[in-house]
Design a protein around this motif. Structure first.
Motif, PDB file in Angstrom:
ATOM      1  N   ALA A   1       0.813  -1.216   0.000  1.00  0.00           N
ATOM      2  CA  ALA A   1       0.000   0.000   0.000  1.00  0.00           C
ATOM      3  C   ALA A   1       0.842   1.260   0.000  1.00  0.00           C
ATOM      4  CB  ALA A   1      -0.921  -0.013   1.222  1.00  0.00           C
ATOM      5  N   THR A   2       2.102   1.126   0.430  1.00  0.00           N
ATOM      6  CA  THR A   2       2.932   2.318   0.490  1.00  0.00           C
ATOM      7  C   THR A   2       3.883   2.443  -0.693  1.00  0.00           C
ATOM      8  OG1 THR A   2       4.461   1.116   1.901  1.00  0.00           O
ATOM      9  CG2 THR A   2       2.862   2.544   2.991  1.00  0.00           C
ATOM     10  N   ARG A   3       3.692   1.591  -1.686  1.00  0.00           N
ATOM     11  CA  ARG A   3       4.477   1.779  -2.904  1.00  0.00           C
ATOM     12  C   ARG A   3       3.868   2.943  -3.685  1.00  0.00           C
ATOM     13  NH1 ARG A   3       8.605   0.665  -1.425  1.00  0.00           N
ATOM     14  NH2 ARG A   3       7.489   0.535   0.545  1.00  0.00           N
ATOM     15  N   SER A   4       4.576   3.364  -4.685  1.00  0.00           N
ATOM     16  CA  SER A   4       4.055   4.469  -5.478  1.00  0.00           C
ATOM     17  C   SER A   4       2.811   4.019  -6.226  1.00  0.00           C
ATOM     18  CB  SER A   4       5.112   4.957  -6.472  1.00  0.00           C
ATOM     19  OG  SER A   4       5.379   3.919  -7.393  1.00  0.00           O
ATOM     20  N   GLU A   5       1.970   4.957  -6.576  1.00  0.00           N
ATOM     21  CA  GLU A   5       0.703   4.649  -7.237  1.00  0.00           C
ATOM     22  C   GLU A   5       0.879   3.728  -8.420  1.00  0.00           C
ATOM     23  OE1 GLU A   5      -2.651   7.366  -5.702  1.00  0.00           O
ATOM     24  OE2 GLU A   5      -2.625   5.866  -7.292  1.00  0.00           O
ATOM     25  N   ARG A   6       1.899   4.011  -9.207  1.00  0.00           N
ATOM     26  CA  ARG A   6       2.116   3.224 -10.415  1.00  0.00           C
ATOM     27  C   ARG A   6       2.387   1.769 -10.096  1.00  0.00           C
ATOM     28  NH1 ARG A   6       4.096   4.593 -15.492  1.00  0.00           N
ATOM     29  NH2 ARG A   6       5.272   2.678 -15.175  1.00  0.00           N
ATOM     30  N   ASN A   7       3.215   1.574  -9.041  1.00  0.00           N
ATOM     31  CA  ASN A   7       3.709   0.216  -8.804  1.00  0.00           C
ATOM     32  C   ASN A   7       2.817  -0.633  -7.929  1.00  0.00           C
ATOM     33  OD1 ASN A   7       5.952   0.769 -10.298  1.00  0.00           O
ATOM     34  ND2 ASN A   7       7.114   1.522  -8.547  1.00  0.00           N
ATOM     35  N   ARG A   8       1.870   0.015  -7.264  1.00  0.00           N
ATOM     36  CA  ARG A   8       1.068  -0.736  -6.304  1.00  0.00           C
ATOM     37  C   ARG A   8       0.400  -1.952  -6.913  1.00  0.00           C
ATOM     38  NH1 ARG A   8      -2.076   3.886  -3.397  1.00  0.00           N
ATOM     39  NH2 ARG A   8      -0.079   4.863  -3.034  1.00  0.00           N
TER      40      ARG A   8
ATOM     41  N   ILE B   1       1.187  -3.604  -9.461  1.00  0.00           N
ATOM     42  CA  ILE B   1       2.149  -4.639  -9.843  1.00  0.00           C
ATOM     43  C   ILE B   1       2.483  -5.511  -8.640  1.00  0.00           C
ATOM     44  CG2 ILE B   1       4.435  -5.097 -10.740  1.00  0.00           C
ATOM     45  CD1 ILE B   1       4.323  -2.599 -12.303  1.00  0.00           C
ATOM     46  N   TRP B   2       2.759  -4.867  -7.521  1.00  0.00           N
ATOM     47  CA  TRP B   2       3.081  -5.647  -6.322  1.00  0.00           C
ATOM     48  C   TRP B   2       1.910  -6.530  -5.917  1.00  0.00           C
ATOM     49  CZ3 TRP B   2       7.616  -6.533  -4.228  1.00  0.00           C
ATOM     50  CH2 TRP B   2       8.658  -5.628  -4.492  1.00  0.00           C
ATOM     51  N   LEU B   3       0.720  -5.967  -6.086  1.00  0.00           N
ATOM     52  CA  LEU B   3      -0.471  -6.738  -5.723  1.00  0.00           C
ATOM     53  C   LEU B   3      -0.538  -8.002  -6.554  1.00  0.00           C
ATOM     54  CD1 LEU B   3      -2.716  -6.246  -3.728  1.00  0.00           C
ATOM     55  CD2 LEU B   3      -4.141  -5.490  -5.607  1.00  0.00           C
ATOM     56  N   PHE B   4      -0.295  -7.831  -7.839  1.00  0.00           N
ATOM     57  CA  PHE B   4      -0.322  -9.019  -8.691  1.00  0.00           C
ATOM     58  C   PHE B   4       0.797  -9.975  -8.332  1.00  0.00           C
ATOM     59  CE2 PHE B   4      -3.841  -8.777 -11.209  1.00  0.00           C
ATOM     60  CZ  PHE B   4      -4.041  -7.515 -11.746  1.00  0.00           C
TER      61      PHE B   4
ATOM     62  N   LEU C   1       1.009 -13.722 -18.450  1.00  0.00           N
ATOM     63  CA  LEU C   1       0.945 -12.976 -19.701  1.00  0.00           C
ATOM     64  C   LEU C   1      -0.378 -12.236 -19.833  1.00  0.00           C
ATOM     65  CD1 LEU C   1       2.610 -15.390 -22.260  1.00  0.00           C
ATOM     66  CD2 LEU C   1       3.421 -13.155 -21.526  1.00  0.00           C
ATOM     67  N   ILE C   2      -1.468 -12.965 -19.513  1.00  0.00           N
ATOM     68  CA  ILE C   2      -2.791 -12.337 -19.622  1.00  0.00           C
ATOM     69  C   ILE C   2      -2.862 -11.110 -18.726  1.00  0.00           C
ATOM     70  CG2 ILE C   2      -5.249 -12.622 -19.145  1.00  0.00           C
ATOM     71  CD1 ILE C   2      -5.008 -15.493 -19.889  1.00  0.00           C
ATOM     72  N   VAL C   3      -2.397 -11.284 -17.500  1.00  0.00           N
ATOM     73  CA  VAL C   3      -2.475 -10.193 -16.544  1.00  0.00           C
ATOM     74  C   VAL C   3      -1.612  -9.016 -16.970  1.00  0.00           C
ATOM     75  CG1 VAL C   3      -1.789  -9.530 -14.244  1.00  0.00           C
ATOM     76  CG2 VAL C   3      -3.140 -11.573 -14.577  1.00  0.00           C
ATOM     77  N   THR C   4      -0.403  -9.321 -17.458  1.00  0.00           N
ATOM     78  CA  THR C   4       0.483  -8.243 -17.910  1.00  0.00           C
ATOM     79  C   THR C   4      -0.181  -7.461 -19.035  1.00  0.00           C
ATOM     80  OG1 THR C   4       2.243  -9.846 -17.549  1.00  0.00           O
ATOM     81  CG2 THR C   4       2.871  -7.733 -18.490  1.00  0.00           C
ATOM     82  N   LEU C   5      -0.806  -8.211 -19.942  1.00  0.00           N
ATOM     83  CA  LEU C   5      -1.520  -7.582 -21.044  1.00  0.00           C
ATOM     84  C   LEU C   5      -2.602  -6.651 -20.518  1.00  0.00           C
ATOM     85  CD1 LEU C   5      -1.065  -8.095 -24.034  1.00  0.00           C
ATOM     86  CD2 LEU C   5      -3.147  -9.463 -24.034  1.00  0.00           C
ATOM     87  N   PHE C   6      -3.357  -7.179 -19.573  1.00  0.00           N
ATOM     88  CA  PHE C   6      -4.440  -6.427 -18.953  1.00  0.00           C
ATOM     89  C   PHE C   6      -3.906  -5.130 -18.364  1.00  0.00           C
ATOM     90  CE2 PHE C   6      -8.264  -5.680 -16.717  1.00  0.00           C
ATOM     91  CZ  PHE C   6      -7.959  -5.358 -15.403  1.00  0.00           C
ATOM     92  N   PHE C   7      -2.768  -5.231 -17.696  1.00  0.00           N
ATOM     93  CA  PHE C   7      -2.128  -4.077 -17.106  1.00  0.00           C
ATOM     94  C   PHE C   7      -1.755  -3.020 -18.129  1.00  0.00           C
ATOM     95  CE2 PHE C   7      -1.669  -3.297 -13.049  1.00  0.00           C
ATOM     96  CZ  PHE C   7      -1.141  -4.301 -12.274  1.00  0.00           C
ATOM     97  N   LEU C   8      -1.055  -3.494 -19.162  1.00  0.00           N
ATOM     98  CA  LEU C   8      -0.585  -2.554 -20.168  1.00  0.00           C
ATOM     99  C   LEU C   8      -1.769  -1.826 -20.789  1.00  0.00           C
ATOM    100  CD1 LEU C   8       2.186  -4.703 -21.847  1.00  0.00           C
ATOM    101  CD2 LEU C   8       2.469  -2.747 -20.330  1.00  0.00           C
ATOM    102  N   VAL C   9      -2.828  -2.585 -21.044  1.00  0.00           N
ATOM    103  CA  VAL C   9      -4.013  -1.966 -21.633  1.00  0.00           C
ATOM    104  C   VAL C   9      -4.611  -0.938 -20.695  1.00  0.00           C
ATOM    105  CG1 VAL C   9      -6.403  -2.407 -22.271  1.00  0.00           C
ATOM    106  CG2 VAL C   9      -4.603  -3.879 -23.144  1.00  0.00           C
ATOM    107  N   SER C  10      -4.764  -1.276 -19.429  1.00  0.00           N
ATOM    108  CA  SER C  10      -5.421  -0.337 -18.517  1.00  0.00           C
ATOM    109  C   SER C  10      -4.522   0.841 -18.214  1.00  0.00           C
ATOM    110  CB  SER C  10      -5.842  -1.051 -17.229  1.00  0.00           C
ATOM    111  OG  SER C  10      -4.702  -1.554 -16.577  1.00  0.00           O
ATOM    112  N   ARG C  11      -3.211   0.666 -18.293  1.00  0.00           N
ATOM    113  CA  ARG C  11      -2.297   1.783 -18.110  1.00  0.00           C
ATOM    114  C   ARG C  11      -2.504   2.817 -19.211  1.00  0.00           C
ATOM    115  NH1 ARG C  11       2.063   0.993 -14.267  1.00  0.00           N
ATOM    116  NH2 ARG C  11       0.700   0.129 -12.685  1.00  0.00           N
ATOM    117  N   LYS C  12      -2.639   2.281 -20.420  1.00  0.00           N
ATOM    118  CA  LYS C  12      -2.791   3.181 -21.552  1.00  0.00           C
ATOM    119  C   LYS C  12      -4.033   4.039 -21.406  1.00  0.00           C
ATOM    120  CE  LYS C  12       0.021   1.581 -25.242  1.00  0.00           C
ATOM    121  NZ  LYS C  12       0.346   0.177 -25.028  1.00  0.00           N
ATOM    122  N   ARG C  13      -5.095   3.380 -20.885  1.00  0.00           N
ATOM    123  CA  ARG C  13      -6.343   4.118 -20.792  1.00  0.00           C
ATOM    124  C   ARG C  13      -6.287   5.161 -19.698  1.00  0.00           C
ATOM    125  NH1 ARG C  13     -11.599   1.506 -19.964  1.00  0.00           N
ATOM    126  NH2 ARG C  13     -10.491   0.068 -18.614  1.00  0.00           N
ATOM    127  N   ALA C  14      -5.504   4.909 -18.687  1.00  0.00           N
ATOM    128  CA  ALA C  14      -5.501   5.775 -17.501  1.00  0.00           C
ATOM    129  C   ALA C  14      -4.870   7.122 -17.742  1.00  0.00           C
ATOM    130  CB  ALA C  14      -4.747   5.093 -16.383  1.00  0.00           C
TER     131      ALA C  14
END
Lengths: 307, 266, 344
Positions: free
Chosen positions: A115-122, A124-127, B253-266
């Motif tokens: 929760a204390t990571r930067s917004e961007r990375n949070r 990722i860590w969760l996953f 891979l699926i999740v990474t894809l999902f991430f990249l897509v949602s990052r772009k939209r954000a």
């Protein structure tokens, strides 16, 4: 022209109606596929057991319930409290409690860290925290075996470092089971905790420090009370399912000692006593429901305050 | 001030978190490593080989089971998250009203019952329905999975919601936003981490389910866990590791894809 | 929800088409996990242009509950001998008369008139085996043809013994070890059984499935387990030997049968006939490494099974082996109570 009170009341009613509507999908699904079937189980607990499993539908008996708590000793016919069932229940209870506490102890810092990571990375860590759990339970438990076995990873590394001479027996011990349980249930604690922590307003924390609190006091007096809903949710999600756990205790503990899940399983399997299995399950559920209701009272009242 | 005091720091937390992550991945790494074992054993290393991946490639039963697991999990966790979000909104941040406690217990009911019990009960009911309607497809499994996924999605979302106060939404209402707009623009984004957490939890829970699936499935509907349960009594070869590794890689891979897509939209 | 169901149908259709290209028929086999040779299935599929799906179960009771409840969609099921009478008496099996099928002449005579399916009106032998003592002889040099190894463990093996969590087999062994008969309700005998098991349990390390690994890594020194696993354990660790308990050991035999409300009866009959062919039976055995009931199949078994001591009961111990019959509900309840007591 409606009075203010009437307007407020009808708004309130509308609000409640809306809330019921919103909850309908969830309630319906659960009714059909979880609660409804439970009535069958309740019904079955009052039936006569079938000769080879199943029940003799329509024939009623209280034997199922009787045998949950009492037993007739097979050798001298005396009526005693069923201490086998009690022992098993207590063992499962102890394991679940310990697992919950340990996952909280380890899960809290982990959730906090994320929760204390930067917004961007949070995210990722969760996953990262959940990815191990996308392999499935059986495989994970077997992989855990590889780690704690006498010639497994931990022992091999310790031996290589010269820390130990003989392998530490972890497999088939209670510690091994606990290790496995915490491993399996950790995300169930971390995710709700994280959800709660992520919104933590650190200005409150800063205020605490401004008032000369040390970091421990800040933790205890500020952070923990705010994330209490997360702690409660996590504890529920760990404690209750772990009560019925049997794969992990069996694989890592060797299956010598029965857990509640094994006991119930036995009744629907080789034990061929579906009424007893049903009765034990309903009993378990009743106990758990009481605990849950207690938490709800707790949580709802604090929820209202936030509103 | 010379050194910036990090108010977020708690003594030992990062260390514990790192240890946790390390220990979380240790069995997984072992798993992946042994997928390349040339020997038959899950314990004794005999050298590198791709034979188990080849075996898994040729094992259509396992592939079907894996795909089935994914399909069921995706459907179930999506529906569950939707329902759970609505239910959480309905039961949180409100003064107690009639039936609230009941609803709470109801929603969390699947958690409270040992799986074997739900499994047997579902077997009985669904079997009757199967005979009546003649339909015996994946619908039953998806329904059953959705049901027990709901509480898992519900609790994180609720926890999140409870940590949010209503001031933002009130401000929106003051600014003449409709409830739907307020929801979409304010509540939802704020709630999103909770929803995500809930979804992922539900997904994982569905993927993992053994007992209920085992009892509810019809012919030819093995999921990955039930397939492996069947293997449990016989022999387990690194083929299981190979399958799990592939599964894992695909999920990532699926999740990474999902991430990249949602990052772009954000 | 309807949209989801339609999508589920679509998903299922995709999955189904991943399998065999074009098939004229289907067959749904419900069998123990990891017990069906994929080679043999492929051969059947090619020979008869039938798409076969194999679904697994891990216990007789689970299979029985599933099929009894209805709506299962299976055609073939493979119950164990001690459950076969239950299946037949509850009317769950089709009287398919394998004894009138073409390949029936290949069935070994001693497996034709078995107590649980006289004359084989319902089922065809799949595989059989027994439970005995698997021992790592580098740790223990004494007589291994006895169940006392796990019921009254010798010092060298204490803390290294695994016992399969199979209630019926363990109870049987213990009863015979103290001198009783299977299905006995004699309180004296049962008391001794309970006490023996309760005393022995702390000396065991586990009650688990999956021993082959553990013999390879020498985590286990002995196990009360099936002979098929014994072969594979020996292949992984050649100090491992198999002992036939002289006090009494239990055979199991699983036989394939057609379910009464099967949808694909013709294909199922073809399947039963198919597995009575020695070559195909050999394939079945080669997979799980248990013996089968078809004459002449040894020639088609893999080399590591030919002449394996785990598959040939020594002449002088033959009399000690028997098949477990179902004991009736009261006895089952008694035994379950004892089992729970032991495991609590």
């Amino acid at each position: 022209m409606a009075s203010a009170k009437q307007v407020a009341q009808s708004a309130h009613r509308k609000d409640v109606l809306n809330r019921w509507l919103l909850s309908t999908p969830a309630l319906l699904i659960i009714l059909f596929a979880a609660v409804g079937p439970l009535f069958i189980v309740l019904l079955y607990s009052f039936m006569v057991k079938g000769d080879y499993g199943d029940v003799k539908f329509g024939q009623f008996s209280l034997d199922g319930w009787f045998n949950v708590f009492m037993q007739r000793d097979i050798f001298d016919d005396t009526l005693t409290i069923n201490d086998a069932h009690l022992a098993i229940f207590w063992r499962s209870m102890k394991l679940s409690l310990t697992t919950t506490i340990l996952t909280a102890i380890f899960g809290f810092p982990t959730a906090y860290f994320i929760a204390t990571r930067s917004e961007r990375n949070r995210d990722i860590w969760l996953f990262l925290v959940t990815i191990p759990f996308w392999t499935n339970l059986l495989i994970r438990t077997f992989a855990m075996q590889e780690v704690i076995r006498n010639e497994g990873v931990i022992n091999s590394v310790l031996k290589w470092l010269g820390v130990i001479d003989q392998p530490i027996q972890m497999m088939y011990t209670d510690w091994g089971i606990l290790f496995g349980m915490v491993y399996v249930y950790l995300p169930l604690m971390v995710l709700p905790l994280y959800a709660s922590m992520e919104k933590l307003d650190f200005r409150l924390v800063e205020a605490g420090y401004d008032l000369y609190a040390n970091s421990f006091q800040v933790l205890w007096r500020i952070i923990i009370p705010i994330v209490k809903p997360g702690i409660i949710a996590g504890s529920i999600l760990v404690f209750i399912p772990s009560l019925g756990a049997y794969v992990t205790p069996r694989v890592l503990g060797g299956g010598k000692n029965m857990m509640l899940g094994n006991l119930i399983d036995l009744q629907f399997g080789q034990g061929r006593n579906w009424p007893l299995g049903s009765a034990i399950s309903i009993s378990l559920m009743a106990i758990v429901m009481l605990a849950l209701l207690f938490y709800v009272r707790n949580a709802t009242s604090s929820g209202a305050r936030h509103g | 001030m010379a050194k910036r005091f990090d108010i977020r720091r708690q003594w030992g937390f990062t260390t514990i978190a790192m240890i946790c992550f390390f220990l979380l991945y240790l069995p997984i790494i072992t798993l992946v490593v042994f997928a390349f074992n040339s020997g038959q054993s899950l314990a004794v290393w005999e050298g590198v080989s791709f034979r188990w991946f080849v075996a898994a490639w040729n094992n259509s039963q396992v592939q079907e089971a894996a795909i089935r697991s994914l399909v069921i999990a995706l459907f179930a966790s999506t529906v569950a998250t939707f329902s759970a979000t609505m239910a959480a909104l309905a039961t949180t941040r409100t003064a107690p009203y009639r039936g609230l406690t009941f609803k709470y217990a109801f929603i969390n009911q699947p958690l409270m019952v040992p799986e074997i019990v739900t499994a047997v009960a579902l077997l009985i009911i669904f079997a009757r329905i199967k005979v009546w309607t003649g339909y015996s497809g994946l619908g039953y499994l998806i329904l059953a999975h959705t049901a027990f996924c709901i509480p898992f999605a519900y609790l994180p979302i609720r926890a999140r919601l409870e940590s949010m106060d209503l001031t933002m939404e009130r401000a929106a209402a003051d600014l003449y936003a409709t409830p739907w707009n307020a929801f979409r623009r304010i509540t939802l984004p704020l709630l999103w981490p909770g929803i995500l957490a809930g979804f992922m939890l539900a997904f994982v829970i569905s993927l993992d389910d053994v007992v209920i699936t085992e009892f509810v499935k019809s012919g030819g509907q093995d999921t990955l866990p039930t397939y492996m349960l069947g293997q449990l009594r016989r022999i387990i070869t690194p083929e299981m590791n190979a399958i799990s590794t592939v599964f894992l890689v695909i999920s990532v891979l699926i999740v990474t894809l999902f991430f990249l897509v949602s990052r772009k939209r954000a | 929800m309807k949209a989801k169901l339609t999508a589920a149908f679509a998903g299922l259709a995709i999955i189904a088409s991943v399998g065999a290209a074009h098939a004229d028929g289907e067959l749904n086999v419900f069998n123990w996990g990891n017990y069906t040779s994929p080679e043999m299935i492929k051969k059947f599929e090619e020979q008869y242009k039938v798409k076969v799906t194999v679904t697994d179960y891990d216990s007789n009771d689970a299979a029985l509950a599933k099929v009894r409840a209805g709506g299962h969609g299976f055609d073939i099921v493979v119950p164990s001998a001690n459950f076969m009478p239950i299946w037949i008496s509850e009317g769950l099996l089709l009287e398919s008369r394998p004894d009138q099928m073409e390949n029936f002449k290949n069935v070994d005579e001693r497996w034709v008139n078995v107590e649980w399916d006289m004359g084989r009106h319902y089922s065809v032998p799949w595989q059989w085996g027994l439970m005995g003592m698997i021992v790592d002889t580098s740790l223990y040099k004494g007589d291994i043809n006895t169940s006392s190894i796990f019921l009254n463990p010798p010092a060298e093996l204490v803390g290294k013994i695994n016992v399969a969590p199979e209630m019926n087999d363990v109870m049987y062994s213990a009863i015979r070890n103290v001198g009783g008969q299977w299905c006995t309700t004699d309180k004296e005998v049962l008391k001794k059984v309970r006490d023996t098991l309760v005393e022995a349990k702390p000396k065991w390390i586990a009650m688990d499935y999956g021993v082959i690994e553990k013999f390879a890594s020498r985590d286990f020194g002995a196990a009360f387990y099936w002979n098929g696993a014994a072969i594979r354990s020996r292949l992984a660790n050649n100090d491992v030997k198999f002992g036939y308990p002289k006090e009494g050991f239990a055979y199991f035999m699983d036989s394939a049968a057609i379910i009464k409300d099967a949808k694909n009866v013709d294909n199922a009959k073809l399947f039963l006939n198919f597995i009575m062919d020695p070559q195909n039976a050999g394939m079945i055995s080669g997979f799980a490494k248990y013996a089968n009931g078809i004459k002449g199949s040894e020639a088609f078994m893999p080399d590591d099974m030919k002449g394996a001591p785990e598959l040939a009961v020594p002449k002088d111990l033959e009399a000690a082996g028997e098949f477990l019959k179902p004991c009736g509900p009261e006895v089952n309840e008694l035994y379950t109570k004892i089992w729970t007591d032991v495991l609590k």
